[in-house]
Design an enzyme around this catalytic site. Structure first.
Site, PDB file in Angstrom:
ATOM      1  N   GLY A   1       1.233  -1.468  -0.347  1.00 30.25           N
ATOM      2  CA  GLY A   1       0.211   0.351  -0.511  1.00 30.25           C
ATOM      3  C   GLY A   1       0.423   1.491   0.088  1.00 30.25           C
TER       4      GLY A   1
ATOM      5  N   TYR B   1     -15.165  -4.893   7.922  1.00 29.73           N
ATOM      6  CA  TYR B   1     -13.511  -4.030   7.146  1.00 29.73           C
ATOM      7  C   TYR B   1     -12.999  -4.234   8.622  1.00 29.73           C
ATOM      8  CZ  TYR B   1      -9.782  -0.289   7.565  1.00 29.73           C
ATOM      9  OH  TYR B   1      -9.226   0.067   7.605  1.00 29.73           O
TER      10      TYR B   1
ATOM     11  N   LYS C   1      -9.435  -6.791  10.256  1.00 31.58           N
ATOM     12  CA  LYS C   1      -8.694  -5.863  10.824  1.00 31.58           C
ATOM     13  C   LYS C   1      -8.299  -6.826  12.177  1.00 31.58           C
ATOM     14  CE  LYS C   1      -6.937  -2.865   7.717  1.00 31.58           C
ATOM     15  NZ  LYS C   1      -5.632  -2.332   7.648  1.00 31.58           N
TER      16      LYS C   1
ATOM     17  N   ASN D   1      -9.712   6.950  12.176  1.00 34.84           N
ATOM     18  CA  ASN D   1      -9.418   8.075  11.027  1.00 34.84           C
ATOM     19  C   ASN D   1      -7.730   9.011  10.310  1.00 34.84           C
ATOM     20  OD1 ASN D   1     -11.987   7.257  12.361  1.00 34.84           O
ATOM     21  ND2 ASN D   1     -12.779   8.101  10.966  1.00 34.84           N
ATOM     22  N   LEU D   2      -7.648   8.945   9.382  1.00 30.53           N
ATOM     23  CA  LEU D   2      -6.668   9.826   8.524  1.00 30.53           C
ATOM     24  C   LEU D   2      -7.711  11.269   8.649  1.00 30.53           C
ATOM     25  CD1 LEU D   2      -4.875   7.369   7.418  1.00 30.53           C
ATOM     26  CD2 LEU D   2      -4.109   8.380   9.611  1.00 30.53           C
TER      27      LEU D   2
ATOM     28  N   HIS E   1     -13.735   9.009   2.697  1.00 33.77           N
ATOM     29  CA  HIS E   1     -14.325   9.105   4.424  1.00 33.77           C
ATOM     30  C   HIS E   1     -14.301  10.458   3.690  1.00 33.77           C
ATOM     31  CE1 HIS E   1     -10.783   6.026   4.364  1.00 33.77           C
ATOM     32  NE2 HIS E   1     -12.026   5.347   5.047  1.00 33.77           N
TER      33      HIS E   1
ATOM     34  N   ARG F   1     -17.834  18.492  -0.840  1.00 35.57           N
ATOM     35  CA  ARG F   1     -19.084  19.214  -1.484  1.00 35.57           C
ATOM     36  C   ARG F   1     -19.363  20.377  -0.655  1.00 35.57           C
ATOM     37  NH1 ARG F   1     -22.807  15.257   2.138  1.00 35.57           N
ATOM     38  NH2 ARG F   1     -20.862  14.178   2.225  1.00 35.57           N
TER      39      ARG F   1
ATOM     40  N   TRP G   1     -25.178  13.423   5.654  1.00 35.06           N
ATOM     41  CA  TRP G   1     -25.855  12.287   6.564  1.00 35.06           C
ATOM     42  C   TRP G   1     -25.724  12.832   8.089  1.00 35.06           C
ATOM     43  CZ3 TRP G   1     -24.071   7.203   4.132  1.00 35.06           C
ATOM     44  CH2 TRP G   1     -24.277   7.001   2.863  1.00 35.06           C
TER      45      TRP G   1
ATOM     46  N   ARG H   1     -16.152  12.223  16.363  1.00 32.49           N
ATOM     47  CA  ARG H   1     -14.892  11.233  15.516  1.00 32.49           C
ATOM     48  C   ARG H   1     -13.159  12.056  15.833  1.00 32.49           C
ATOM     49  NH1 ARG H   1     -18.062   8.314  15.159  1.00 32.49           N
ATOM     50  NH2 ARG H   1     -18.683   7.304  12.814  1.00 32.49           N
TER      51      ARG H   1
END
Ligand SMILES: NC(=O)c1ccc[n+]([C@@H]2O[C@H](COP(=O)([O-])OP(=O)(O)OC[C@H]3O[C@@H](n4cnc5c(N)ncnc54)[C@H](OP(=O)(O)O)[C@@H]3O)[C@@H](O)[C@H]2O)c1
Length: 317
Positions: free
Chosen positions: A18, A144, A148, A173-174, A187, A195, A210, A217
């Protein structure tokens, strides 16, 4: 450059799966700065979901250290649409990458895990590594997250039975320059940036987000995430998982308002409560990373966000 990291890692041959992705590119730059010889297997040359291809990667590259960051990832919509392939692809890659690392004599394996492995409502906030198994993950992320988690269990079993040096990092979260801004799979931060920018440019006066805006977060700037991974790869030798986060919690409502402000969107923000909220709160206890390998996030959220927005303005132009 971190002198303690360079001392441990200089001259190592690192297989970075990756390594051309969002996080992987930042990890690659950092490893190279620290004197590593970095090999990045691209998916078009080596499909890491196939055992024979993973064997070939190890034969071709003969790494001493493996950082496994390849994965099939996406935001909440993508996780809802493709749970089976997300589970299958990630579980297969993880299983083969770790088992073949040991067979081919790589001395250390660092698995890149995720906050999505945590229970939907862990017993305490911030989330502590000890509470990883105290409940089922948030449903949309569970395939997911579980794929992991299999890698974590596999690494701990290898450590116990073979004395193998496998480490697992639970990454929050990155966000940052180079993130995925694709409408279907991005994400939350890139999705909102895009947006709000489009609404600003089209002169629209409403953007719909949403959920109801209440979930929280935690976000980590990608360069901080890369620094954590490289520090763990060089200085941490234990199968006990480690949270990698910033310790900064923000509600979705505050996030949307901050992004609108940075982007320069001045219309209203509406909330579509027929869409899922996802996990109610996300905040990691980051003390283990600090005590075990001296990692603390450095980038203030708004600074990182401004850099991300500037990067995307340039990239789309
Ligand atoms: N982004 C986040 O917020 C976040 C948060 C927590 C944890 N993580 C973890 O961090 C890691 C990197 O995520 P990312 O956001 O940087 O993702 P990304 O940009 O999509 O990068 C993923 C990489 O995985 C490689 N890959 C996917 N399928 C493959 C296959 N079949 N064979 C070989 N390579 C394959 C791709 O290589 P090619 O480019 O060659 O196709 C791609 O570059 C993942 O393990 C993810 O679970 C990410």
């Amino acid at each position: 450059m971190d002198a303690d990291v360079a001392e441990q890692l200089a001259g190592e041959r690192v297989l970075l799966t990756g390594g051309a992705g969002f996080l992987g590119s930042a990890v690659r730059r950092r490893l190279e700065e620290h004197g590593c010889d970095v090999c990045v297997p691209r998916s078009r040359e080596y499909d890491l979901r196939l055992e024979s291809e993973v064997d070939r990667v190890y034969r071709d590259m003969q790494p001493t250290v493996v950082i496994h960051a390849a994965a099939v990832v996406g935001g909440i919509g993508y996780n809802r649409d493709a749970p089976a392939s997300i589970f299958d692809d990630n579980a297969r890659m993880n299983l083969f990458l770790l088992s073949k690392a040991r067979e081919h004599g790589a001395r250390k394996f660092v698995g890149i895990g995720t906050i999505c492995a945590y229970p939907k409502t862990p017993p305490s906030i911030p989330f502590r590594e000890e509470e990883l198994w105290h409940g089922y993950p948030e449903e949309t992320n569970a395939p997911y997250g579980f794929a992991k988690k299999l890698l974590l269990v596999q690494g701990q079993a290898y450590a116990q039975q073979y004395g193998y040096n496998a480490t697992h990092l639970l990454v929050v979260n990155l966000y940052g320059p180079g993130d995925n801004f694709d409408e279907a799979s991005s994400h939350v931060i890139p999705a909102m940036v895009r947006r709000f920018m489009e609404a600003r440019d089209d002169g629209r006066d409403e953007v719909v987000c949403w959920g109801d805006g209440t979930p929280t977060r935690e976000f980590l700037y990608v360069e901080d995430g890369a620094r954590a991974i490289v520090r763990a790869a060089s200085l941490y030798d234990s199968p006990a998982p480690v949270n990698i986060g910033s310790g900064y919690e923000i509600s979705m409502r505050a996030l949307a308002e901050t992004i609108a402000d940075v982007v320069g969107y001045t219309g209203t923000i509406a909330w579509d409560t027929s869409k899922p909220n996802g996990q109610p709160r996300r905040l990691l206890d980051t003390s283990r990373a600090a005590s075990e390998f001296g990692f603390r996030a450095e980038t203030p959220f708004r600074d990182g966000l401004c850099r991300t927005v500037e990067w995307y303005e340039r990239a789309r132009a």
